[in-house]
Design a protein around this motif. Sequence first.
Motif, PDB file in Angstrom:
ATOM      1  N   LEU A   5       0.855  -1.176   0.000  1.00 30.18           N
ATOM      2  CA  LEU A   5       0.000   0.000   0.000  1.00 30.18           C
ATOM      3  C   LEU A   5       0.895   1.232   0.000  1.00 30.18           C
ATOM      4  O   LEU A   5       1.770   1.372   0.865  1.00 30.18           O
ATOM      5  CB  LEU A   5      -0.906  -0.015   1.233  1.00 30.18           C
ATOM      6  CG  LEU A   5      -1.934   1.091   1.357  1.00 30.18           C
ATOM      7  CD1 LEU A   5      -2.918   1.078   0.174  1.00 30.18           C
ATOM      8  CD2 LEU A   5      -2.704   0.953   2.679  1.00 30.18           C
ATOM      9  N   SER A   7       1.361   5.318   0.128  1.00 30.67           N
ATOM     10  CA  SER A   7       0.746   6.538   0.623  1.00 30.67           C
ATOM     11  C   SER A   7       1.649   7.719   0.306  1.00 30.67           C
ATOM     12  O   SER A   7       2.857   7.672   0.531  1.00 30.67           O
ATOM     13  CB  SER A   7       0.555   6.424   2.139  1.00 30.67           C
ATOM     14  OG  SER A   7       0.236   7.672   2.692  1.00 30.67           O
ATOM     15  N   LEU A  40      -3.084   4.903  -2.332  1.00 31.75           N
ATOM     16  CA  LEU A  40      -4.057   5.816  -1.734  1.00 31.75           C
ATOM     17  C   LEU A  40      -4.007   7.111  -2.534  1.00 31.75           C
ATOM     18  O   LEU A  40      -2.937   7.680  -2.716  1.00 31.75           O
ATOM     19  CB  LEU A  40      -3.711   6.089  -0.274  1.00 31.75           C
ATOM     20  CG  LEU A  40      -3.782   4.895   0.672  1.00 31.75           C
ATOM     21  CD1 LEU A  40      -3.300   5.278   2.072  1.00 31.75           C
ATOM     22  CD2 LEU A  40      -5.186   4.343   0.739  1.00 31.75           C
ATOM     23  N   ARG A  58      -8.142   8.103  -0.596  1.00 31.20           N
ATOM     24  CA  ARG A  58      -7.271   8.307   0.558  1.00 31.20           C
ATOM     25  C   ARG A  58      -7.988   8.857   1.788  1.00 31.20           C
ATOM     26  O   ARG A  58      -7.425   8.868   2.875  1.00 31.20           O
ATOM     27  CB  ARG A  58      -6.103   9.220   0.196  1.00 31.20           C
ATOM     28  CG  ARG A  58      -6.519  10.594  -0.197  1.00 31.20           C
ATOM     29  CD  ARG A  58      -5.356  11.494  -0.556  1.00 31.20           C
ATOM     30  NE  ARG A  58      -5.080  12.425   0.528  1.00 31.20           N
ATOM     31  CZ  ARG A  58      -3.898  12.659   1.040  1.00 31.20           C
ATOM     32  NH1 ARG A  58      -2.843  12.052   0.565  1.00 31.20           N
ATOM     33  NH2 ARG A  58      -3.736  13.518   2.011  1.00 31.20           N
ATOM     34  N   PRO A  61     -11.978   6.131   5.465  1.00 29.07           N
ATOM     35  CA  PRO A  61     -11.409   5.245   6.481  1.00 29.07           C
ATOM     36  C   PRO A  61     -11.699   3.758   6.243  1.00 29.07           C
ATOM     37  O   PRO A  61     -10.814   2.927   6.432  1.00 29.07           O
ATOM     38  CB  PRO A  61     -12.035   5.738   7.792  1.00 29.07           C
ATOM     39  CG  PRO A  61     -12.349   7.171   7.528  1.00 29.07           C
ATOM     40  CD  PRO A  61     -12.730   7.236   6.071  1.00 29.07           C
ATOM     41  N   ILE A  64      -9.430   2.507   3.497  1.00 25.76           N
ATOM     42  CA  ILE A  64      -8.039   2.451   3.974  1.00 25.76           C
ATOM     43  C   ILE A  64      -7.847   1.239   4.885  1.00 25.76           C
ATOM     44  O   ILE A  64      -6.887   0.486   4.742  1.00 25.76           O
ATOM     45  CB  ILE A  64      -7.656   3.755   4.707  1.00 25.76           C
ATOM     46  CG1 ILE A  64      -7.621   4.920   3.718  1.00 25.76           C
ATOM     47  CG2 ILE A  64      -6.307   3.610   5.424  1.00 25.76           C
ATOM     48  CD1 ILE A  64      -7.535   6.284   4.383  1.00 25.76           C
ATOM     49  N   LEU A  68      -5.381  -1.881   4.228  1.00 25.37           N
ATOM     50  CA  LEU A  68      -4.339  -2.261   5.180  1.00 25.37           C
ATOM     51  C   LEU A  68      -4.467  -3.728   5.586  1.00 25.37           C
ATOM     52  O   LEU A  68      -3.466  -4.421   5.744  1.00 25.37           O
ATOM     53  CB  LEU A  68      -4.391  -1.382   6.430  1.00 25.37           C
ATOM     54  CG  LEU A  68      -3.604  -0.091   6.371  1.00 25.37           C
ATOM     55  CD1 LEU A  68      -3.896   0.777   7.582  1.00 25.37           C
ATOM     56  CD2 LEU A  68      -2.122  -0.358   6.249  1.00 25.37           C
ATOM     57  N   LEU A  74       3.112  -1.055   4.218  1.00 24.31           N
ATOM     58  CA  LEU A  74       2.694   0.313   3.908  1.00 24.31           C
ATOM     59  C   LEU A  74       3.960   1.110   3.643  1.00 24.31           C
ATOM     60  O   LEU A  74       4.865   1.145   4.487  1.00 24.31           O
ATOM     61  CB  LEU A  74       1.923   0.949   5.066  1.00 24.31           C
ATOM     62  CG  LEU A  74       1.663   2.454   4.934  1.00 24.31           C
ATOM     63  CD1 LEU A  74       0.689   2.747   3.798  1.00 24.31           C
ATOM     64  CD2 LEU A  74       1.155   3.046   6.238  1.00 24.31           C
ATOM     65  N   SER A  76       5.161   4.866   3.038  1.00 27.79           N
ATOM     66  CA  SER A  76       4.853   6.286   3.074  1.00 27.79           C
ATOM     67  C   SER A  76       5.939   6.966   2.271  1.00 27.79           C
ATOM     68  O   SER A  76       7.078   7.092   2.727  1.00 27.79           O
ATOM     69  CB  SER A  76       4.838   6.783   4.518  1.00 27.79           C
ATOM     70  OG  SER A  76       4.517   8.152   4.572  1.00 27.79           O
ATOM     71  N   TYR A  93      -2.184  13.260   9.185  1.00 23.65           N
ATOM     72  CA  TYR A  93      -2.674  12.256   8.242  1.00 23.65           C
ATOM     73  C   TYR A  93      -1.619  11.170   8.007  1.00 23.65           C
ATOM     74  O   TYR A  93      -1.889   9.989   8.174  1.00 23.65           O
ATOM     75  CB  TYR A  93      -3.064  12.917   6.910  1.00 23.65           C
ATOM     76  CG  TYR A  93      -3.490  11.900   5.874  1.00 23.65           C
ATOM     77  CD1 TYR A  93      -4.774  11.374   5.897  1.00 23.65           C
ATOM     78  CD2 TYR A  93      -2.612  11.457   4.893  1.00 23.65           C
ATOM     79  CE1 TYR A  93      -5.172  10.421   4.962  1.00 23.65           C
ATOM     80  CE2 TYR A  93      -2.999  10.508   3.963  1.00 23.65           C
ATOM     81  CZ  TYR A  93      -4.282  10.004   3.997  1.00 23.65           C
ATOM     82  OH  TYR A  93      -4.653   9.052   3.082  1.00 23.65           O
ATOM     83  N   TYR A  94      -0.414  11.573   7.617  1.00 26.07           N
ATOM     84  CA  TYR A  94       0.611  10.586   7.249  1.00 26.07           C
ATOM     85  C   TYR A  94       1.141   9.812   8.456  1.00 26.07           C
ATOM     86  O   TYR A  94       1.379   8.605   8.366  1.00 26.07           O
ATOM     87  CB  TYR A  94       1.736  11.249   6.457  1.00 26.07           C
ATOM     88  CG  TYR A  94       1.232  11.752   5.130  1.00 26.07           C
ATOM     89  CD1 TYR A  94       0.890  10.864   4.119  1.00 26.07           C
ATOM     90  CD2 TYR A  94       1.043  13.105   4.896  1.00 26.07           C
ATOM     91  CE1 TYR A  94       0.393  11.310   2.906  1.00 26.07           C
ATOM     92  CE2 TYR A  94       0.551  13.559   3.690  1.00 26.07           C
ATOM     93  CZ  TYR A  94       0.216  12.665   2.700  1.00 26.07           C
ATOM     94  OH  TYR A  94      -0.292  13.104   1.503  1.00 26.07           O
ATOM     95  N   LEU A  97      -1.552   7.283   9.386  1.00 29.58           N
ATOM     96  CA  LEU A  97      -1.531   6.068   8.561  1.00 29.58           C
ATOM     97  C   LEU A  97      -0.455   5.095   9.037  1.00 29.58           C
ATOM     98  O   LEU A  97      -0.684   3.877   9.117  1.00 29.58           O
ATOM     99  CB  LEU A  97      -1.291   6.415   7.095  1.00 29.58           C
ATOM    100  CG  LEU A  97      -2.448   7.037   6.336  1.00 29.58           C
ATOM    101  CD1 LEU A  97      -1.994   7.476   4.943  1.00 29.58           C
ATOM    102  CD2 LEU A  97      -3.613   6.071   6.231  1.00 29.58           C
TER     103      LEU A  97
END
Length: 188
Positions: A5, A7, A40, A58, A61, A64, A68, A74, A76, A93-94, A97
Amino acid sequence: MTTVLLSGYYGFNNIGDEAVLGGILAGMRAELPEVMPVVLSGDPASTSALHGVEAIPRMQPHAIFHALRRADLLVSGGGSLVQDVTSVQSPLYYLGLLKLARWTGVLSMVLAQGVGPLRRPWVRRLTQQVFNGVRAITVRDAGSAALLQEIAVTRPPVEVTADPSFLLQPDHSSRVDDWWTQRIPRGR
């Protein structure tokens, strides 16, 4: 099949962030062709069309959380995602996540980010707490590495790396020209 995933600030027609995503995907496709990326995105249909990937909203919820639950990792990635000069929404936000990934048992990493500025003490503490819980951290510049050292991000070790956009190969098809034509009218 391994699911990753991704982001970042994707799906907002920002060419720099789309280049970062394109570079991440190019690197994954070259080195890990068995990996299925899921992105996302602020505009999942556009992201899917532009990058040829599955994309999900993105800011939903439920979507997401579902993504996940089926992800193995994940990432980022890219950009200056964790900074609080424009607002606190971006780091919340980040970092949220990354924290959600940890709570759901999904491995996470920070990839080629520019971190900072972080002016609020509580955002610095939250960044330290969350980043110390990820599997790997790479940043795109020495200043970001220094900031993470300053706020005591020590586990895992922080490595400086190149921006993922450098993994892109030139696209000589009409696809890029068509993208520009749709967004920036010519003849002005």
